[in-house]
Scaffold this active site. Structure first.
Site, PDB file in Angstrom:
ATOM      1  N   GLY A   1     -28.405   8.025 -44.184  1.00 20.43           N
ATOM      2  CA  GLY A   1     -28.629   6.872 -43.319  1.00 20.43           C
ATOM      3  C   GLY A   1     -30.031   6.344 -43.370  1.00 20.43           C
ATOM      4  N   CYS A   2     -30.801   6.742 -44.361  1.00 22.75           N
ATOM      5  CA  CYS A   2     -32.226   6.453 -44.378  1.00 22.75           C
ATOM      6  C   CYS A   2     -32.508   5.051 -44.886  1.00 22.75           C
ATOM      7  CB  CYS A   2     -32.929   7.457 -45.267  1.00 22.75           C
ATOM      8  SG  CYS A   2     -34.664   7.125 -45.471  1.00 22.75           S
ATOM      9  N   GLY A   3     -33.448   4.385 -44.238  1.00 25.84           N
ATOM     10  CA  GLY A   3     -33.859   3.074 -44.712  1.00 25.84           C
ATOM     11  C   GLY A   3     -35.309   3.014 -45.116  1.00 25.84           C
TER      12      GLY A   3
ATOM     13  N   CYS B   1     -37.442   6.083 -45.440  1.00 33.08           N
ATOM     14  CA  CYS B   1     -38.033   7.348 -45.830  1.00 33.08           C
ATOM     15  C   CYS B   1     -38.806   7.185 -47.126  1.00 33.08           C
ATOM     16  CB  CYS B   1     -36.970   8.425 -45.988  1.00 33.08           C
ATOM     17  SG  CYS B   1     -35.382   7.835 -46.516  1.00 33.08           S
TER      18      CYS B   1
END
Length: 263
Positions: free
Chosen positions: A103-105, A107
């Site tokens: 779900g990382c945007g 990092c």
């Protein structure tokens, strides 16, 4: 893949086999130098390679991505990307190595200045009938093949202004699904501005940024937008729709771009 599970229900307990979606580390390697590792569903990886490269600003056009080689390793999948020498020089000095959670945007960004990049302006020429949005969201479940099997993936779909869905990509990560869709649109020479995109998630800043970078003029999400997403959609001139479910939705920016025949 199929996995055993113990199912508890109103009629008792039973042993079943469930379908689950895979997520694997996918390394993006540009001209021999590792740039990012994302957790992704191992499908449509050429679309992912192109869409990620475009939406992250690593290349400016598909022509700058010369080759994609997909290699399976014991640790995951490597996408060996070869870009033009001119483009590679442009981002080599500022590349970021990151391990991207599903779900990382953001990092891997090294400073606050790098975290929120300016959102590009989009052309403001697309007007979409309200019924096209409700038609598209009603049709989306039927074209979500992976979701029907496992229930564990997000989808990004592209529809024409009549609401007919022409292209869908799925992934465990919502950002990855949109990157795959952007890559597929460009590889198939479809103008993103000729229709709109719907996503099965909330609308975050990162998704607005990726959409605007691709020239998408309307982004519709089944869940809520964030405040930053609304502000940046306004700044970009992008129409942002949220809570697209059933027969209703909310418009948060460029409300003049949604036409209502009943008005």
């Amino acid at each position: 893949m199929r996995v055993p599970a113990l199912r508890f229900g109103p009629e008792g307990v039973e042993r079943v086999e469930d379908s689950v979606v895979e997520e694997v580390p996918v390394a993006l390697v540009y001209n021999g130098i590792s740039h990012a590792v994302m957790l992704a569903t191992p499908t449509d990886l050429e679309d992912f390679a192109l869409g990620f490269s475009l939406s992250e600003g690593l290349i400016a056009s598909p022509a700058e991505l010369l080759e994609v080689e997909i290699s399976a390793t014991p640790a995951g999948i490597e996408l060996q990307l070869r870009v033009t020498a001119e483009r590679f020089q442009g981002f080599k000095a500022t590349r970021r190595q990151l391990a991207g959670r599903t779900g990382c945007g953001l990092c891997g960004r090294e400073s606050l200045e790098q975290a929120i990049l300016p959102v590009p302006k989009v052309a403001e020429t697309l007007a979409v009938p309200a019924e096209a949005l409700t038609r598209a969201i009603a049709a989306l479940p039927e074209v979500q093949g992976l979701h029907r099997q496992s229930g564990g993936v997000h989808a990004a779909g592209w529809a024409g202004i009549d609401g007919e869905i022409h292209l869908v990509r799925e992934d465990v990560g919502r950002h990855n699904a949109l990157d795959k869709l952007i890559g597929a649109l460009r590889r198939q020479r479809i103008d993103p501005a000729a229709g709109f995109v719907l996503i099965t998630s909330r609308a975050s800043h990162e998704l607005v940024h990726k959409a605007a970078s691709a020239g998408i003029q309307l982004l519709a999400a089944v869940s809520a937008p964030t405040g930053m997403a609304v502000r940046n959609a306004e700044a970009a001139g992008l129409t942002l729709v949220g809570w697209l479910r059933g027969s209703g939705f909310s418009v948060y920016s460029r409300v003049d771009r949604i036409t209502d025949p009943a008005a």
